[in-house]
Write an enzyme that holds these catalytic residues in place. Structure first.
Site, PDB file in Angstrom:
ATOM      1  CB  SER A 195     -25.696 -31.182 -19.617  1.00 31.84           C
ATOM      2  OG  SER A 195     -26.562 -31.065 -18.772  1.00 31.84           O
ATOM      3  CG  LEU A 196     -21.886 -32.832 -15.058  1.00 28.72           C
ATOM      4  CD1 LEU A 196     -21.156 -32.135 -13.648  1.00 28.72           C
ATOM      5  CD2 LEU A 196     -21.176 -34.274 -15.342  1.00 28.72           C
ATOM      6  CB  SER A 197     -29.023 -32.506 -16.134  1.00 30.80           C
ATOM      7  OG  SER A 197     -28.695 -31.328 -15.807  1.00 30.80           O
TER       8      SER A 197
ATOM      9  CG  ASP B 260     -30.590 -22.677 -10.930  1.00 27.05           C
ATOM     10  OD1 ASP B 260     -30.404 -23.773 -10.845  1.00 27.05           O
ATOM     11  OD2 ASP B 260     -30.539 -22.075 -11.926  1.00 27.05           O
TER      12      ASP B 260
ATOM     13  CE  LYS C 240     -30.706 -21.796 -16.130  1.00 25.07           C
ATOM     14  NZ  LYS C 240     -29.613 -21.724 -14.616  1.00 25.07           N
TER      15      LYS C 240
ATOM     16  N   GLY D 168     -26.796 -14.352 -14.389  1.00 23.51           N
ATOM     17  CA  GLY D 168     -28.086 -15.223 -14.378  1.00 23.51           C
ATOM     18  C   GLY D 168     -28.145 -15.854 -13.162  1.00 23.51           C
ATOM     19  CB  ALA D 169     -25.643 -18.206 -11.175  1.00 23.10           C
TER      20      ALA D 169
ATOM     21  N   GLY E  63     -20.292 -25.916  -5.327  1.00 25.64           N
ATOM     22  CA  GLY E  63     -21.519 -25.742  -6.303  1.00 25.64           C
ATOM     23  C   GLY E  63     -22.100 -27.237  -6.571  1.00 25.64           C
TER      24      GLY E  63
ATOM     25  N   GLY F  28     -20.441 -11.105  -8.467  1.00 19.07           N
ATOM     26  CA  GLY F  28     -21.143 -11.335  -9.805  1.00 19.07           C
ATOM     27  C   GLY F  28     -22.318 -10.848 -10.015  1.00 19.07           C
TER      28      GLY F  28
HETATM   29  P1  NAP Z   1     -23.344 -15.301 -16.429  1.00 23.50           P
HETATM   30  O1  NAP Z   1     -24.902 -15.052 -16.289  1.00 23.50           O
HETATM   31  O2  NAP Z   1     -22.283 -15.366 -17.694  1.00 23.50           O
HETATM   32  O3  NAP Z   1     -22.672 -14.357 -15.321  1.00 23.50           O
HETATM   33  C1  NAP Z   1     -21.251 -14.411 -14.776  1.00 23.50           C
HETATM   34  C2  NAP Z   1     -21.229 -13.167 -13.942  1.00 23.50           C
HETATM   35  O4  NAP Z   1     -19.894 -13.202 -13.562  1.00 23.50           O
HETATM   36  C3  NAP Z   1     -21.491 -11.875 -14.632  1.00 23.50           C
HETATM   37  O5  NAP Z   1     -21.762 -10.931 -13.638  1.00 23.50           O
HETATM   38  C4  NAP Z   1     -19.704 -11.301 -15.350  1.00 23.50           C
HETATM   39  O6  NAP Z   1     -19.803 -10.018 -15.124  1.00 23.50           O
HETATM   40  C5  NAP Z   1     -19.235 -12.041 -14.119  1.00 23.50           C
HETATM   41  N1  NAP Z   1     -17.886 -12.158 -14.579  1.00 23.50           N
HETATM   42  C6  NAP Z   1     -17.447 -13.141 -15.400  1.00 23.50           C
HETATM   43  N2  NAP Z   1     -16.138 -12.986 -15.420  1.00 23.50           N
HETATM   44  C7  NAP Z   1     -15.712 -11.889 -14.598  1.00 23.50           C
HETATM   45  C8  NAP Z   1     -14.104 -11.480 -14.490  1.00 23.50           C
HETATM   46  N3  NAP Z   1     -13.058 -11.902 -14.992  1.00 23.50           N
HETATM   47  N4  NAP Z   1     -14.208 -10.473 -13.474  1.00 23.50           N
HETATM   48  C9  NAP Z   1     -15.317 -10.071 -13.081  1.00 23.50           C
HETATM   49  N5  NAP Z   1     -16.661 -10.577 -12.966  1.00 23.50           N
HETATM   50  C10 NAP Z   1     -16.579 -11.539 -13.964  1.00 23.50           C
HETATM   51  O7  NAP Z   1     -23.078 -16.885 -15.945  1.00 23.50           O
HETATM   52  P2  NAP Z   1     -24.077 -17.725 -14.686  1.00 23.50           P
HETATM   53  O8  NAP Z   1     -24.930 -18.701 -15.521  1.00 23.50           O
HETATM   54  O9  NAP Z   1     -24.500 -16.793 -13.821  1.00 23.50           O
HETATM   55  O10 NAP Z   1     -23.052 -18.677 -13.937  1.00 23.50           O
HETATM   56  C11 NAP Z   1     -21.866 -18.129 -13.150  1.00 23.50           C
HETATM   57  C12 NAP Z   1     -21.151 -19.293 -12.605  1.00 23.50           C
HETATM   58  O11 NAP Z   1     -22.005 -20.088 -11.684  1.00 23.50           O
HETATM   59  C13 NAP Z   1     -20.599 -20.517 -13.546  1.00 23.50           C
HETATM   60  O12 NAP Z   1     -19.450 -20.889 -12.922  1.00 23.50           O
HETATM   61  C14 NAP Z   1     -21.766 -21.488 -13.366  1.00 23.50           C
HETATM   62  O13 NAP Z   1     -21.049 -22.898 -13.826  1.00 23.50           O
HETATM   63  C15 NAP Z   1     -22.239 -21.525 -12.120  1.00 23.50           C
HETATM   64  N6  NAP Z   1     -23.376 -22.107 -11.850  1.00 23.50           N
HETATM   65  C16 NAP Z   1     -23.311 -23.206 -11.106  1.00 23.50           C
HETATM   66  C17 NAP Z   1     -24.642 -23.621 -10.814  1.00 23.50           C
HETATM   67  C18 NAP Z   1     -24.811 -24.963  -9.930  1.00 23.50           C
HETATM   68  O14 NAP Z   1     -25.799 -25.674  -9.856  1.00 23.50           O
HETATM   69  N7  NAP Z   1     -23.783 -25.461  -9.007  1.00 23.50           N
HETATM   70  C19 NAP Z   1     -25.827 -23.068 -11.201  1.00 23.50           C
HETATM   71  C20 NAP Z   1     -25.619 -21.905 -12.244  1.00 23.50           C
HETATM   72  C21 NAP Z   1     -24.548 -21.532 -12.359  1.00 23.50           C
HETATM   73  P3  NAP Z   1     -20.376  -9.059 -16.461  1.00 23.50           P
HETATM   74  O15 NAP Z   1     -21.810  -9.289 -16.189  1.00 23.50           O
HETATM   75  O16 NAP Z   1     -19.722  -7.861 -16.333  1.00 23.50           O
HETATM   76  O17 NAP Z   1     -19.826  -9.833 -17.838  1.00 23.50           O
END
Ligand code: NAP
Length: 300
Positions: free
Chosen positions: A19-21, A106, A70, A133-134, A248, A130
């Site tokens: 975590s970078l927090s 977020d 979360k 969660g995000a 991001g 996608g």
């Molecule tokens: P998550 O809940 O695991 O959701 C990921 C989503 O991406 C799911 O819908 C998943 O599909 C889809 N996915 C993953 N691999 C895929 C692929 N190869 N092809 C097509 N769809 C794919 O993760 P999250 O928490 O939402 O985070 C997602 C990204 O956002 C991460 O990279 C995270 O580091 C980034 N993030 C950044 C911040 C920021 O502050 N900048 C904050 C939060 C998150 P399925 O549901 O079908 O598996």
């Protein structure tokens, strides 16, 4: 100096080692000259409730919540902001008497660099890649911005239908879910294209969620939630087409600043937090480059 009077803040997650927090929060705390410390705490899913009692017992002031807690933390809180309720996830928790209250910063974090563009969003179509969660925070944010339509693209029909059904009427009315096969028809209509999948994240920086020949309309914005690498392949492709690009990092900074403001109840030094993160990311990318050079030398 840490003493018995130092107030405690932190982040709970599993894993939480990367975590970078802590870097950005401790930089802000030092800058403000406050007697606080922010620590990463590894909490396994099955230990969440016990950990929360522990944090109450040792007089924690507040904490961030990351994967996998979360959603799971919601029933353990005595108060949840309407925003976090709509999204179904909490990332920031603070003391509420002897119990805990939570919200989701977020949304504020994601929206900040878009608001800085000073656009009228009322005719905009957002396209979100996608449905994890995000993506939930991003849907709430696009609704808050006032986008006319919100399209969400996923690969699993059942998950997509559940995603669609989970929103209140206001958001559901402008939300449509689609599969990846629909992208060629959707992309030319979108003003705001957002990658919320981890596709393209280090160490897989050579891949993009889209193939090279997608065509965005003029003045479109491409936004990637990923912050390592900067820019991602996706943002490089969009940049080549003349799109405005956002990575991001700013979301990470702004969601952190919003959380710290809640805990401290005072303005926080966002620039200090941004610089601390940038420095840390530079250090880790130098380390990664050095590491891969060492490996290459070893192979040679
Ligand atoms: P998550 O809940 O695991 O959701 C990921 C989503 O991406 C799911 O819908 C998943 O599909 C889809 N996915 C993953 N691999 C895929 C692929 N190869 N092809 C097509 N769809 C794919 O993760 P999250 O928490 O939402 O985070 C997602 C990204 O956002 C991460 O990279 C995270 O580091 C980034 N993030 C950044 C911040 C920021 O502050 N900048 C904050 C939060 C998150 P399925 O549901 O079908 O598996």
């Amino acid at each position: 100096m840490l003493t018995g009077k130092t107030k405690l803040l932190g982040v709970i997650g599993h894993p939480v080692e990367h975590s970078l927090s802590p870097v950005m929060h401790n930089a802000a705390i030092a800058h403000l000259g406050l007697d606080y410390v922010y620590v990463p705490l590894s909490v396994k899913p099955e230990d969440l409730e016990t950990a929360l009692s522990g944090l109450t017992a040792i007089n924690f002031q507040g904490f961030n919540v990351t994967i996998p807690h979360k959603q799971a933390i919601l029933p353990l809180l005595s108060e949840i902001s309407p925003m976090a309720q709509a999204v179904g996830a909490v990332n920031t928790v603070w003391r509420h008497g002897d119990t805990w209250a939570g919200t989701n910063t977020d949304i504020e974090g994601f929206i900040a660099p878009l608001q800085a563009l000073n656009r009228d969003w009322s005719q905009s179509i957002a396209l979100i890649l996608g449905n994890g969660g995000a993506a939930r925070a991003v849907v709430a944010a696009c609704n808050q911005l006032g986008c006319k339509q919100i399209q969400v693209v996923g690969r699993n029909q059942q998950k997509l239908q559940q995603f669609c059904a989970s929103w209140s009427n206001t958001i559901a009315a402008k939300l449509q879910v689609q599969t990846w096969e629909q992208l060629p028809q959707l992309i030319p209509q979108t003003n705001l294209l957002i990658n919320t999948t981890p596709i393209g994240m280090h160490p897989h920086s050579e891949v993009s969620p889209l193939n090279a020949d997608f065509a965005l309309p003029a003045q479109a914005i491409a936004y990637d939630l990923i912050y390592t690498p900067r820019p991602t392949k996706f943002l490089q492709q969009a940049q080549q087409q003349g799109a405005i690009t956002i990575d991001g990092l700013e979301m990470l900074v702004q969601q952190g600043a919003a959380a710290l403001k809640i805990w401290l109840q005072q303005p926080v030094p966002i620039e200090v937090m941004r610089q601390a993160l940038q420095k840390q990311l530079r250090k880790s990318s130098e380390f990664k480059t050095q590491n891969s050079e060492d490996k290459a030398n070893h192979i040679d």
